[in-house]
Design a protein around this motif. Structure first.
Motif, mmCIF file in Angstrom:
data_model
loop_
_atom_site.group_PDB
_atom_site.id
_atom_site.type_symbol
_atom_site.label_atom_id
_atom_site.label_comp_id
_atom_site.label_asym_id
_atom_site.label_seq_id
_atom_site.Cartn_x
_atom_site.Cartn_y
_atom_site.Cartn_z
ATOM 1 N N GLN A 4 0.977 -1.172 0.245
ATOM 2 C CA GLN A 4 0.002 0.173 0.064
ATOM 3 C C GLN A 4 0.814 1.162 0.263
ATOM 4 N N THR A 5 0.600 2.191 -0.870
ATOM 5 C CA THR A 5 1.208 3.366 -0.912
ATOM 6 C C THR A 5 0.566 4.394 -0.562
ATOM 7 N N ILE A 6 1.225 5.240 0.560
ATOM 8 C CA ILE A 6 0.180 6.646 0.898
ATOM 9 C C ILE A 6 1.079 7.842 0.423
ATOM 10 N N LEU A 7 0.093 8.558 -0.240
ATOM 11 C CA LEU A 7 0.519 9.877 -0.709
ATOM 12 C C LEU A 7 -0.342 10.792 0.155
ATOM 13 N N ILE A 8 0.298 11.839 0.850
ATOM 14 C CA ILE A 8 -0.361 12.702 1.773
ATOM 15 C C ILE A 8 0.053 14.002 1.259
ATOM 16 N N LYS A 265 -2.964 2.503 -8.000
ATOM 17 C CA LYS A 265 -4.086 1.918 -7.102
ATOM 18 C C LYS A 265 -3.687 1.425 -5.598
ATOM 19 N N ASN A 266 -2.265 1.985 -5.467
ATOM 20 C CA ASN A 266 -1.688 1.723 -3.890
ATOM 21 C C ASN A 266 -1.330 3.122 -3.269
ATOM 22 N N THR A 267 -1.890 3.895 -3.715
ATOM 23 C CA THR A 267 -1.616 5.272 -3.095
ATOM 24 C C THR A 267 -2.625 5.988 -2.486
ATOM 25 N N LEU A 268 -2.167 6.423 -1.287
ATOM 26 C CA LEU A 268 -3.090 7.245 -0.468
ATOM 27 C C LEU A 268 -2.773 8.694 -0.660
ATOM 28 N N ILE A 269 -3.561 9.737 -1.145
ATOM 29 C CA ILE A 269 -3.248 11.157 -1.226
ATOM 30 C C ILE A 269 -3.953 11.967 -0.230
ATOM 31 N N TYR A 310 -7.393 10.295 -0.556
ATOM 32 C CA TYR A 310 -7.751 9.523 -1.827
ATOM 33 C C TYR A 310 -6.933 8.260 -1.608
ATOM 34 N N TRP A 311 -7.678 7.229 -1.740
ATOM 35 C CA TRP A 311 -6.931 6.021 -1.786
ATOM 36 C C TRP A 311 -7.648 4.912 -2.277
ATOM 37 N N PRO A 312 -7.542 4.867 -3.912
ATOM 38 C CA PRO A 312 -8.630 3.810 -4.502
ATOM 39 C C PRO A 312 -8.546 2.439 -3.982
ATOM 40 N N GLY A 313 -9.735 1.853 -4.052
ATOM 41 C CA GLY A 313 -9.931 0.659 -3.207
ATOM 42 C C GLY A 313 -9.933 0.694 -1.898
ATOM 43 N N LYS A 314 -9.510 1.701 -1.111
ATOM 44 C CA LYS A 314 -9.565 1.542 0.237
ATOM 45 C C LYS A 314 -10.126 2.605 0.952
ATOM 46 N N ILE A 315 -10.198 3.776 0.371
ATOM 47 C CA ILE A 315 -11.149 4.796 0.956
ATOM 48 C C ILE A 315 -12.198 4.988 -0.063
ATOM 49 N N LYS A 316 -13.447 4.883 0.168
ATOM 50 C CA LYS A 316 -14.837 4.788 -0.553
ATOM 51 C C LYS A 316 -15.057 6.350 -1.393
ATOM 52 N N ALA A 317 -15.047 6.272 -2.458
ATOM 53 C CA ALA A 317 -15.198 7.550 -3.231
ATOM 54 C C ALA A 317 -16.567 8.378 -2.729
ATOM 55 N N GLY A 318 -16.270 9.630 -2.918
ATOM 56 C CA GLY A 318 -17.494 10.827 -2.748
ATOM 57 C C GLY A 318 -17.864 10.782 -1.362
ATOM 58 N N GLN A 319 -16.971 10.546 -0.322
ATOM 59 C CA GLN A 319 -17.364 10.689 1.037
ATOM 60 C C GLN A 319 -17.103 12.188 1.454
ATOM 61 N N VAL A 320 -17.677 12.768 2.320
ATOM 62 C CA VAL A 320 -17.267 13.963 3.233
ATOM 63 C C VAL A 320 -17.569 13.726 4.413
ATOM 64 N N THR A 321 -16.539 14.133 5.359
ATOM 65 C CA THR A 321 -16.763 13.829 6.758
ATOM 66 C C THR A 321 -16.539 15.220 7.555
ATOM 67 N N GLY A 322 -17.153 15.308 8.658
ATOM 68 C CA GLY A 322 -17.073 16.434 9.558
ATOM 69 C C GLY A 322 -16.117 16.022 10.844
ATOM 70 N N HIS A 323 -15.449 14.969 10.873
ATOM 71 C CA HIS A 323 -14.380 14.591 11.967
ATOM 72 C C HIS A 323 -13.294 15.932 12.143
ATOM 73 N N VAL A 324 -13.313 16.246 13.306
ATOM 74 C CA VAL A 324 -12.438 17.459 13.639
ATOM 75 C C VAL A 324 -11.109 16.623 13.847
ATOM 76 N N ALA A 325 -10.053 17.356 13.079
ATOM 77 C CA ALA A 325 -8.939 16.822 12.873
ATOM 78 C C ALA A 325 -7.842 17.948 12.893
#
Length: 460
Positions: A4-8, A265-269, A310-325
């Protein structure tokens, strides 16, 4: 287990090592990108109507968009320390922008543990391309866990997009194209070239790639603003828009390179910025969205920032979160993604479970900021104000947000209190009618800060 590749996304890139290929590593590759002085409302996916950002918008559409993410601070240097160390600015060493007697940024103490050091200890090759801003020569990224670096060390130098030199691995590299005031090499283009060169190469080891790109920070200059040449705008605003669109275009190039190398396909952005936009852009473009404030203050417009995952296959597309970070959550999130433990005693809370929708997502009991302003005229003959002082503090818990504005003669200041659930624009001060909340704010603020910052305030 598949690599799994993570791109932040934030704004740093570049290295002499290349990315591992799927299947070669058990650990994910990680890329962290951060823009500079880009506001919450500067992207189409956050409501921007005048500036084009199709590639970043596509990441948001294909992944998870945070609506309540906060930068580590309202100016560059403390925001960067918070990001790298997992500590909020009641515990960081740098709590505002500051110039030492050597006319450079104060160095982050070597005993501070960065995410790069943690990953390096876990077998990662680590790299930074862009603006360091946490110490000059002798205190470059290599002293804080980065195997490779290219870019600016000092923030003031980073205002010049055609610098006479940059630093590579802590050593000064002269740019002949910019000698004698020439403008032959635009620094951002050099950063992207290093980024793509990094992605073109290959290695078996996992990597951590940190990209603190400098655009759209001032000076607001760019070789080509043709995308907005037909607009009836002042030149500075054309340039600002063109800088953001340039960043967007380059993220598109990065994504294309990832596809070519079989890494897409193995990258989280994750894409974010270090603090809010300046007042002029906030007014003209609504760069800070609907929020009050801007860079250099702790109202929402100065610290609420975009964050896209963004992480295809890992993070579901089209989501919006109000999580406070917040920015100090990035370190524990990266650590969890890399399969290593975050240090004990940090302020950050991993939001990794929320990205994947698995496990328990821990919620912050509160968020805290403090910001010291720097007096650039402190040494003038008629100066009466100190070199710096505690300008403001802010605290958020639950739906409450408190802001305290101070002066050199009144450091205690007056607490302003806002109910963000009903008043996200911070227009109605409720402190007088909620004394029990004000009391709680005072208790939390007192416990949230620790006097371990020798330059803040500067008493020498």
């Amino acid at each position: 287990m598949k690599l799994q590749t993570i791109l932040i996304a934030t704004a740093f890139l570049g290295s002499s090592w290349g990315p591992g290929r799927p299947g070669e590593n058990e650990k994910p590759n990680i890329i962290l990108i951060m823009a500079d002085d880009m506001g919450y409302g500067d992207l189409g996916c956050y409501g921007q109507k005048m500036i084009q950002t199709p590639n970043i918008d596509a990441l948001a559409k294909g992944g998870l968009r945070f609506t309540t993410y906060y930068a580590g601070n309202t100016v560059c240097a403390p925001s960067r320390e918070a990001l790298l160390t997992g500590m909020h600015t009641g515990h960081t060493s740098i709590r505002g922008n500051f110039l030492t007697d050597e006319k450079e940024d104060p160095a982050m103490p070597s005993e501070k543990v960065t995410v790069a050091e943690l990953l390096k200890g876990a077998g990662y090759h680590t790299a930074l391309i862009g603006k360091w801003g946490l110490g000059g020569e002798g205190h470059s990224p290599e002293t804080q866990g980065f195997d490779y670096s290219y870019g600016y060390l000092d923030q003031i130098q980073a205002h010049n997009y055609f610098p006479p030199f940059l630093y590579e691995n802590g050593k000064k590299v002269m740019l002949d194209q910019n000698a004698d005031g020439k403008k032959g090499a635009y620094s951002h283009h050099l950063f992207v070239d290093k980024t793509l060169r990094f992605l073109e190469s290959s290695a078996k080891e996992p990597f951590f790639l940190y990209l603190p790109y400098t655009i759209p920070h001032g000076e607001h200059v760019i070789p080509d603003n043709s995308a907005y040449a037909g607009k009836d705008w002042p030149e500075q605003f054309k340039n600002y828009a063109a800088m953001i669109t340039q960043l967007d275009s380059d993220i598109g190039r990065i994504m294309q390179m990832l596809k070519e190398k079989g890494l897409d396909k193995n990258t989280l952005i994750l894409f974010t910025s270090d603090n809010g936009a300046n007042p002029g852009f906030a007014k003209f473009f609504r760069s800070n969205g609907v929020f009050r404030g801007n860079k250099t203050n702790l109202y929402e417009g100065g610290i609420r920032e975009p964050l896209i995952a963004y992480w295809p296959g890992k993070i579901k597309a089209g989501q919006v979160t109000g999580h406070v970070a917040a920015g100090w959550d990035v370190l524990p999130t990266i650590c969890q993604a890399a399969g290593i433990k975050a240090p004990a005693g940090i302020d950050g809370v991993s939001f990794y479970p929320g990205l994947l929708g698995t496990g328990k997502q821990v919620i912050h009991p509160y968020l805290y900021w403090e910001y010291y302003t720097y007096n650039y005229n402190w040494n003038k003959p008629d100066a009466t104000m100190p070199r710096n002082w505690l300008d403001s503090r802010a605290l958020r818990f639950d739906h409450w947000k408190a802001v305290v504005k101070s002066t050199p003669t009144d450091l205690a200041g007056k607490i302003e209190l806002y109910d963000l659930a009903k008043d996200s624009t911070e227009t109605t001060d409720l402190a007088a009618t909620h004394p029990e909340v004000v009391k709680r704010v005072k208790e939390l603020m007192q416990s949230a800060t620790k006097a371990n910052a020798p330059y803040f305030p500067y008493k020498h």
